[in-house]
Design an enzyme around this catalytic site. Sequence first.
Site, mmCIF file in Angstrom:
data_model
loop_
_atom_site.group_PDB
_atom_site.id
_atom_site.type_symbol
_atom_site.label_atom_id
_atom_site.label_comp_id
_atom_site.label_asym_id
_atom_site.label_seq_id
_atom_site.Cartn_x
_atom_site.Cartn_y
_atom_site.Cartn_z
ATOM 1 N N LYS A 174 15.345 -8.341 -42.559
ATOM 2 C CA LYS A 174 14.354 -9.390 -42.799
ATOM 3 C C LYS A 174 12.998 -8.767 -42.496
ATOM 4 C CE LYS A 174 12.054 -12.149 -40.522
ATOM 5 N NZ LYS A 174 10.733 -11.959 -41.212
ATOM 6 N N GLY A 227 8.335 -6.345 -32.774
ATOM 7 C CA GLY A 227 7.364 -7.437 -32.821
ATOM 8 C C GLY A 227 6.874 -7.775 -31.434
ATOM 9 N N SER A 228 6.519 -9.039 -31.247
ATOM 10 C CA SER A 228 5.874 -9.433 -29.982
ATOM 11 C C SER A 228 6.892 -9.643 -28.859
ATOM 12 C CB SER A 228 5.067 -10.716 -30.191
ATOM 13 O OG SER A 228 5.935 -11.780 -30.479
ATOM 14 N N GLU A 249 11.894 -3.407 -29.770
ATOM 15 C CA GLU A 249 10.681 -2.571 -29.836
ATOM 16 C C GLU A 249 9.501 -3.523 -29.754
ATOM 17 O OE1 GLU A 249 10.316 0.589 -29.263
ATOM 18 O OE2 GLU A 249 11.803 1.040 -30.807
ATOM 19 N N CYS A 283 1.482 -1.110 -31.779
ATOM 20 C CA CYS A 283 2.012 -1.366 -30.432
ATOM 21 C C CYS A 283 1.660 -0.233 -29.468
ATOM 22 C CB CYS A 283 3.515 -1.589 -30.499
ATOM 23 S SG CYS A 283 4.374 -0.326 -31.422
ATOM 24 N N GLU A 380 -1.903 -8.052 -24.674
ATOM 25 C CA GLU A 380 -2.103 -7.035 -25.707
ATOM 26 C C GLU A 380 -3.121 -7.536 -26.739
ATOM 27 O OE1 GLU A 380 1.396 -6.438 -28.081
ATOM 28 O OE2 GLU A 380 0.830 -4.373 -28.518
#
Length: 477
Positions: A174, A227-228, A249, A283, A380
């Site tokens: 996805k 992602g977050s 990750e 990131c 972040e």
Amino acid sequence: MPMPTYPELQLFIAGEWRRADGQPVLNPADESVLATVPHATRADLDAALTAAQDGLRVWRQTSPAKRADIILKAARLARERIEEMAIAMTLEQGKPIAQSRLEILRGCDIIEWDAAEGRRVYGRVIPSEPGMRHTVLRQPIGVVAAFSPWNFPMSSPARKVAGALSAGCAIILKASEETPAGAVQLVRAFQDAGVPPGVLNLVFGTPSEISEYLIPQPAVRLVTFTGSIPVGKRLAALAGQHMKPAIMELGGHAPVIVCDDVDPAASAATSVIGKTRNAGQVCVSPTRFYVQEAIYEKFTDAFAAKAREVKVGDGLDPANQMGPLANYRRIETMEAMVADATAKGARLLAGGSRIGNRGYFYPLTVLADVPDDARAMREEPFGPLALINAVGSLDEAIEKANALPYGLAAYAFTRSARNVDRLAEGIEAGNLSINHFVASIAETPFGGVKESGYGREGGTEGLECYTVAKNVSHLVM
Ligand code: NAD
């Protein structure tokens, strides 16, 4: 450069493309609609699950050499199609065209390395008593559910697809609904290279609906998400509830420690280039600069001067070094973080306000003397924000670098082997780069500690995540 065109977006299930209704994809440079990204229905997801199980049966029985042939051909095709892929990526994500090309080359490099490494997924024979043989097999883990983000439309999906396929797994990817073309073009390269139907499936939709449906499915044996942190925690909890291993990750807040034995102007110039990459929407973007007092002023002045020179504009114009931010959420976050930091006493040395009101352009922004309680120092930024503070010693810098709950990438500038040793021992991060800003390459393991996640992508460690160790003990009769 060819005419800027954007591909038609479809789902890819069981070796066939499917059209569906969905949501618009915007060009962040002018907010125009590029295309519609299709949303998968439950029936599409069920078809993808069935296809992936069928694909897995075929693929795990395909020899590693044959698998490598097909995967390498996909990379070759992507290299041939680099211009059309780069244009689509810049249109949907905003990054300068040169960075889009680099991302595709990097994605191909990862695919090629994984393909070759897939031929070396060795097991072990464990010495044991006569007549008994213990053999450890490394087998494909099974069907992988993968979720990739909007900041690297091609290389992030490439990492997940290459890892899964090289280890003999099938995958349901996805990809991001905001930057879907990178994944569509990647999947087309694999299809044209001859990957069997069902081995690689691509879906889009409402992210939470897809992850909540796919992760609990018994056929899914591994979850990989980039992602977050908040979303990662949600998906990791769901995976845990169903006892699925996961590669997470997640975000970072990379510290950069600048020791007083380096040239401040040169390290500031390198830092500005590192910070402009993907407009800081990375990131591993260098964010918190801790500079030793003796060179603090020189470093900060040089950084701010270089930052003001960065040309911001449409990524299709090769003169621009930074494109727009990928979506309006990033503009809102930059504005809120800068307002909060300056209200708390930070000095604004460059940038600091949106450029124009059409397209999501925001300049490279430099804040100095930023208090630890400023929002940007704790959350972040995921944008073009550099925060510079002075430190008295290397120990203080390491302490501050480790003070946040993140631990993905960290950087340092020094010529001293003694400092490097202290940094290597003391920094809490999955990746530490000294005197440069490349956090990972295809051959090296990449991933986080603390809330930045777990599992690794890249290197032999990365491929291992897509396998299970099975011990076969055989007593000779
Ligand atoms: P977000 O938290 O809404 O989404 C982050 C990503 O997760 C997106 O790609 C989104 O499509 C996906 N997602 C959201 N909910 C999901 C769900 N329930 N199931 C599956 N996928 C889901 O934030 P955002 O505004 O899109 O991105 C900003 C933040 O995301 C940044 O602050 C950064 O920390 C993080 N991010 C990190 C990376 C990375 O490389 N680690 C990449 C992109 C974004």
